[in-house]
Design an enzyme around this catalytic site. Structure first.
Site, PDB file in Angstrom:
ATOM      1  N   LYS A   1       6.048  -4.238  -3.825  1.00 52.61           N
ATOM      2  CA  LYS A   1       7.493  -4.030  -3.682  1.00 52.61           C
ATOM      3  C   LYS A   1       7.939  -4.110  -2.226  1.00 52.61           C
ATOM      4  O   LYS A   1       8.951  -4.703  -1.912  1.00 52.61           O
ATOM      5  CB  LYS A   1       7.835  -2.666  -4.269  1.00 52.61           C
TER       6      LYS A   1
ATOM      7  N   ARG B   1       3.813  -0.316  -4.942  1.00 56.01           N
ATOM      8  CA  ARG B   1       3.591  -0.778  -3.564  1.00 56.01           C
ATOM      9  C   ARG B   1       2.315  -1.603  -3.417  1.00 56.01           C
ATOM     10  O   ARG B   1       2.037  -2.157  -2.361  1.00 56.01           O
ATOM     11  CB  ARG B   1       3.523   0.417  -2.618  1.00 56.01           C
TER      12      ARG B   1
ATOM     13  N   GLU C   1       8.751 -14.922 -10.152  1.00 54.57           N
ATOM     14  CA  GLU C   1       7.913 -13.767  -9.827  1.00 54.57           C
ATOM     15  C   GLU C   1       7.481 -12.972 -11.048  1.00 54.57           C
ATOM     16  O   GLU C   1       6.404 -12.405 -11.048  1.00 54.57           O
ATOM     17  CB  GLU C   1       8.565 -12.859  -8.780  1.00 54.57           C
TER      18      GLU C   1
ATOM     19  N   LYS D   1      13.653 -14.995  -9.472  1.00 50.73           N
ATOM     20  CA  LYS D   1      13.410 -13.925 -10.448  1.00 50.73           C
ATOM     21  C   LYS D   1      12.441 -14.386 -11.527  1.00 50.73           C
ATOM     22  O   LYS D   1      11.491 -13.692 -11.867  1.00 50.73           O
ATOM     23  CB  LYS D   1      14.755 -13.528 -11.045  1.00 50.73           C
TER      24      LYS D   1
ATOM     25  N   CYS E   1       0.850  -1.189   0.000  1.00 54.20           N
ATOM     26  CA  CYS E   1       0.000   0.000   0.000  1.00 54.20           C
ATOM     27  C   CYS E   1       0.890   1.245   0.000  1.00 54.20           C
ATOM     28  O   CYS E   1       1.913   1.298   0.675  1.00 54.20           O
ATOM     29  CB  CYS E   1      -0.950   0.100   1.181  1.00 54.20           C
TER      30      CYS E   1
ATOM     31  N   GLU F   1      18.499 -17.209  -6.469  1.00 51.07           N
ATOM     32  CA  GLU F   1      17.989 -15.891  -6.869  1.00 51.07           C
ATOM     33  C   GLU F   1      17.462 -15.934  -8.313  1.00 51.07           C
ATOM     34  O   GLU F   1      16.422 -15.353  -8.628  1.00 51.07           O
ATOM     35  CB  GLU F   1      19.089 -14.831  -6.698  1.00 51.07           C
TER      36      GLU F   1
ATOM     37  N   ASN G   1      -1.751   2.605   5.415  1.00 47.76           N
ATOM     38  CA  ASN G   1      -0.853   1.519   5.034  1.00 47.76           C
ATOM     39  C   ASN G   1      -0.468   0.798   6.314  1.00 47.76           C
ATOM     40  O   ASN G   1       0.054   1.417   7.238  1.00 47.76           O
ATOM     41  CB  ASN G   1       0.399   2.102   4.358  1.00 47.76           C
ATOM     42  N   GLY G   2      -0.739  -0.499   6.384  1.00 51.25           N
ATOM     43  CA  GLY G   2      -0.411  -1.263   7.582  1.00 51.25           C
ATOM     44  C   GLY G   2      -1.567  -2.174   7.957  1.00 51.25           C
ATOM     45  O   GLY G   2      -2.453  -2.423   7.131  1.00 51.25           O
TER      46      GLY G   2
ATOM     47  N   TRP H   1      -2.584  -2.815  -1.683  1.00 53.76           N
ATOM     48  CA  TRP H   1      -2.264  -4.244  -1.759  1.00 53.76           C
ATOM     49  C   TRP H   1      -3.152  -4.886  -0.705  1.00 53.76           C
ATOM     50  O   TRP H   1      -2.966  -4.682   0.492  1.00 53.76           O
ATOM     51  CB  TRP H   1      -0.784  -4.472  -1.451  1.00 53.76           C
TER      52      TRP H   1
ATOM     53  N   HIS I   1      18.861 -36.966  -5.396  1.00 55.94           N
ATOM     54  CA  HIS I   1      18.298 -37.518  -4.162  1.00 55.94           C
ATOM     55  C   HIS I   1      16.773 -37.346  -4.137  1.00 55.94           C
ATOM     56  O   HIS I   1      16.174 -37.254  -3.079  1.00 55.94           O
ATOM     57  CB  HIS I   1      18.957 -36.866  -2.941  1.00 55.94           C
TER      58      HIS I   1
HETATM   59  O1  M6R Z   1      12.921  -4.246   0.687  1.00 55.95           O
HETATM   60  P1  M6R Z   1      13.507  -5.585   1.013  1.00 55.95           P
HETATM   61  O2  M6R Z   1      14.827  -5.800   0.382  1.00 55.95           O
HETATM   62  O3  M6R Z   1      13.560  -5.847   2.493  1.00 55.95           O
HETATM   63  O4  M6R Z   1      12.507  -6.626   0.407  1.00 55.95           O
HETATM   64  C1  M6R Z   1      12.676  -7.999   0.639  1.00 55.95           C
HETATM   65  C2  M6R Z   1      11.928  -8.817  -0.383  1.00 55.95           C
HETATM   66  O5  M6R Z   1      10.557  -8.582  -0.279  1.00 55.95           O
HETATM   67  C3  M6R Z   1      12.382  -8.486  -1.796  1.00 55.95           C
HETATM   68  O6  M6R Z   1      13.758  -8.673  -1.923  1.00 55.95           O
HETATM   69  C4  M6R Z   1      11.644  -9.346  -2.824  1.00 55.95           C
HETATM   70  O7  M6R Z   1      11.960 -10.689  -2.643  1.00 55.95           O
HETATM   71  C5  M6R Z   1      12.051  -8.872  -4.210  1.00 55.95           C
HETATM   72  N1  M6R Z   1      11.263  -7.754  -4.588  1.00 55.95           N
HETATM   73  C6  M6R Z   1      11.938  -9.930  -5.231  1.00 55.95           C
HETATM   74  O8  M6R Z   1      12.464  -9.498  -6.445  1.00 55.95           O
END
Ligand code: M6R
Length: 606
Positions: free
Chosen positions: A601, A27, A486, A483, A2, A479, A100-101, A74, A502
């Site tokens: 984000k 957000r 997502e 990527k 949010c 990673e 937001n929260g 969100w 295994h």
């Molecule tokens: O803002 P942050 O680095 O703490 O966020 C952590 C994760 O939410 C963030 O790295 C998320 O996994 C990425 N946006 C994925 O690409």
């Protein structure tokens, strides 16, 4: 999670709020809305879906408004819908709130208000705030909000309008980010500074428990004890260009291409006269007593932490462990004043990371934040902070934040290694020079980005795939797999290559893509064997390795060569083709790359 914005001044309020929402759309993009004070009434417009829906519904509508609040959602409590969108009116429409929260005690408050006759029109937790403000209103909106805050449990950044106070925008925060933008005869609020860059670079960061009242020419901030306080004015170094696409089709691609510059700036900020310099963060005395380092983070930041663990162990020779913030908190970790805990967070606002930080601090650990956002909550809570120099990262999928976090870890490892006397001068010089060369090598991979497209074309029609690697390559594989998941919605998993047989190898069938990361020279023969094992079962092999590795080329369907470097630093480079692969696959599938479904984000709820 949010985004909220607010404006008070003589500008075009509707457009300023809309522009702020567009910047904050990353957000959350389940719905958006705004409330404008116009001719003594609060007008609320809100729409499910993207901000364009709200913009369309506002088209042609003219408001004589000098104050407004906006929200991009969100969804947490209540499905995405017009009804659950913010702002939320109070029952008599005297109040509008954006939030937001999460208000954790909202059910208790709701019941209490319903018993008094209040009727709720949404399923959200937020609506209790507007109703409570109506209920507790005492003629002074600032004082009322302060009193309402005392009834709220959970996290919030809120913006509040009251129709009896047409020139006052009240805001407050508790565990959710909120920044005040200081303008000339106009003032702003926003969840993050990127929404303010077009108008001002001077800001105040609110502290937990703060409440503020903004007029066009005045800002007053009160702390949790209701004392009028002067928060430090900060100047934001980021520029507007960094927060716009600059001709790139998506932020994700722009940010991938910004990595050479971002790594270079991070290096330049921390390397002086050929030496990594973290003397503002750690000295010999700190290091002398440390016997354990934990690295705590979520998602991509955690994956950067995995590379950090590798660097700290290999270079600084210190016992290090990386863990996921949401797990670490409940794992009863052994922490004392001999423990250093490094928290990694691009946004500096991630709830789980923040909660773990508070826990580690309470147990006496030395806490260090690695973050990208100046003034963020995590940067302020930690004992010491190290900023990455990535500039604003807008795409939901993190790329340049990751590589700059990795750069910080390697430089920090060198700094600690020297303090501990565990590295020779010759090796030190060699390693610094390796890191210094990384921006140029990353650029070479980017210059060849077209070579990744055939792999993306292959991947786009698959429903699953595997990423495998050994040692450092496995950390990068994790990673790479996140990527592509997502942004392309293809199910992939990362495995340590040796672990595949295994159990997981049972999933390999004709055409299954297996992405192999193989940069650790002492392990290449083993990787070749692993490739043969899966290839014999029909896998389609896409390999990332140093460009001259003929053995790897020979067993791969697609081979993506990266420039040569010392194995220790290969993670800086091997991740780049994986980011591009995710991007191009997403693009080929026609997905909204920068705003993949279900994500936001900044994850400010646990
Ligand atoms: O803002 P942050 O680095 O703490 O966020 C952590 C994760 O939410 C963030 O790295 C998320 O996994 C990425 N946006 C994925 O690409």
């Amino acid at each position: 999670m949010c985004g909220i914005v607010g404006y008070v001044g003589h500008g075009d309020t509707k457009e300023i709020i809309l522009q702020g929402l567009r910047t904050l759309e990353y957000r959350g993009y389940d719905s958006s809305g705004m409330a404008l004070m116009s001719d003594g009434e609060i007008i609320v417009e809100k729409k499910e879906g993207r901000i364009q829906n709200l913009a369309d519904s506002l088209k042609g509508k003219v408001f004589s408004s000098e104050i407004g609040i906006g929200h991009t959602r969100w969804a947490t409590h209540g499905v995405p819908s017009d009804r659950n969108s913010h702002p939320h009116y109070s029952m008599d429409k005297s109040v509008a709130v954006v939030h937001n929260g999460i208000i954790e005690n909202y059910q208790v408050l709701k019941k209490e208000l319903e018993e008094k006759g209040y009727v709720f029109s949404s399923e959200t937790d937020t609506e209790v705030i507007s109703q409570l403000i109506q209920d507790m209103y005492n003629g002074d909106i600032l004082d009322t909000v302060i009193k309402v805050q005392k009834r709220l449990e959970g996290s919030y950044a809120i913006g509040v309008l009251h129709k009896n106070h047409p020139d006052e925008l009240v805001c407050a925060r508790e565990h959710s980010p909120l920044v005040i933008g200081i303008g000339e005869k106009e003032n702003f609020i926003a969840s993050d500074v990127s929404a303010l860059l077009k108008y001002t670079k001077d800001v105040y960061y609110l502290e937990d428990g703060d409440t503020a009242v903004l007029k066009s020419g005045e800002i007053k901030i009160f702390d949790k004890n209701e004392n009028l306080v002067q928060r430090e004015k900060k100047y934001i170094e980021w520029n507007l260009e960094q927060a716009t696409k600059c001709g790139y089709p998506h932020f994700m691609l722009k940010e991938i291409f910004e990595q050479p510059q971002a790594v270079k700036e991070t290096f330049n900020k921390r390397v002086h006269n050929g030496k990594a310099d973290f003397s503002d963060v750690l000295n010999y005395k700190d290091i002398e007593k440390i016997n354990k380092i934990y690295i705590i983070a979520c998602g991509t930041a955690y994956h950067a932490g995995l590379q950090g663990q590798f660097a700290l162990q290999k270079i600084a020779k210190l016992d290090s462990a990386a863990d996921i913030a949401s797990e670490f908190r409940y794992s009863d970790p052994f922490i004392d004043d001999k423990t250093m805990v490094i928290f990694v967070s691009q946004s500096g606002e991630t709830s789980d990371t923040l909660a773990a930080l508070k826990e580690a601090k309470s147990k006496g650990a030395l806490t260090i934040a690695i973050t990208n956002v100046v003034g963020s909550t995590i940067s302020r809570e930690a004992d010491k902070v190290i900023y990455t120099m990535a500039g604003p990262e807008i795409a939901v999928a993190s790329t340049k934040a990751y590589t700059t976090q990795v750069a910080i870890f390697y430089l920090l490892a060198l700094y600690i290694a020297e303090l501990r006397g565990v590295i020779s001068e010759e090796k030190y010089k060699e390693y610094i020079s390796e890191i210094k060369d990384m921006p140029e090598k990353i650029q070479k991979i980017l210059d060849d980005c077209e070579k990744i497209k055939p792999a993306a074309e292959y991947f786009k029609n698959r429903i699953n795939g595997f990423y495998i690697g050994r040692g450092l390559d496995y950390k990068v594989a994790v990673e790479g797999s996140l990527k592509i998941k997502e942004v392309s919605y293809i199910h992939t998993e990362a495995f340590a290559s040796g672990e595949l047989k295994h159990g997981t190898i049972a999933l390999i069938e004709e055409g299954t893509p297996v992405i192999v990361i193989a940069t650790q020279r002492n392990l290449i023969d083993k990787s070749v064997s692993n490739i043969k094992e899966v290839k014999a079962r029909g896998a389609y092999i896409i390999t990332i390795g140093f460009k001259n590795e003929e053995n790897l080329k020979n067993v791969s369907d697609i081979f993506i060569g990266i420039p040569e470097c010392n194995d220790l630093f290969a993670g800086f480079l091997s991740i780049i083709p994986l980011q591009l692969l995710a991007y191009y696959t997403s693009e080929a599938k026609g997905i909204d790359v920068d705003k993949p479904r279900n994500l936001a984000k900044s994850v400010t709820v646990e």
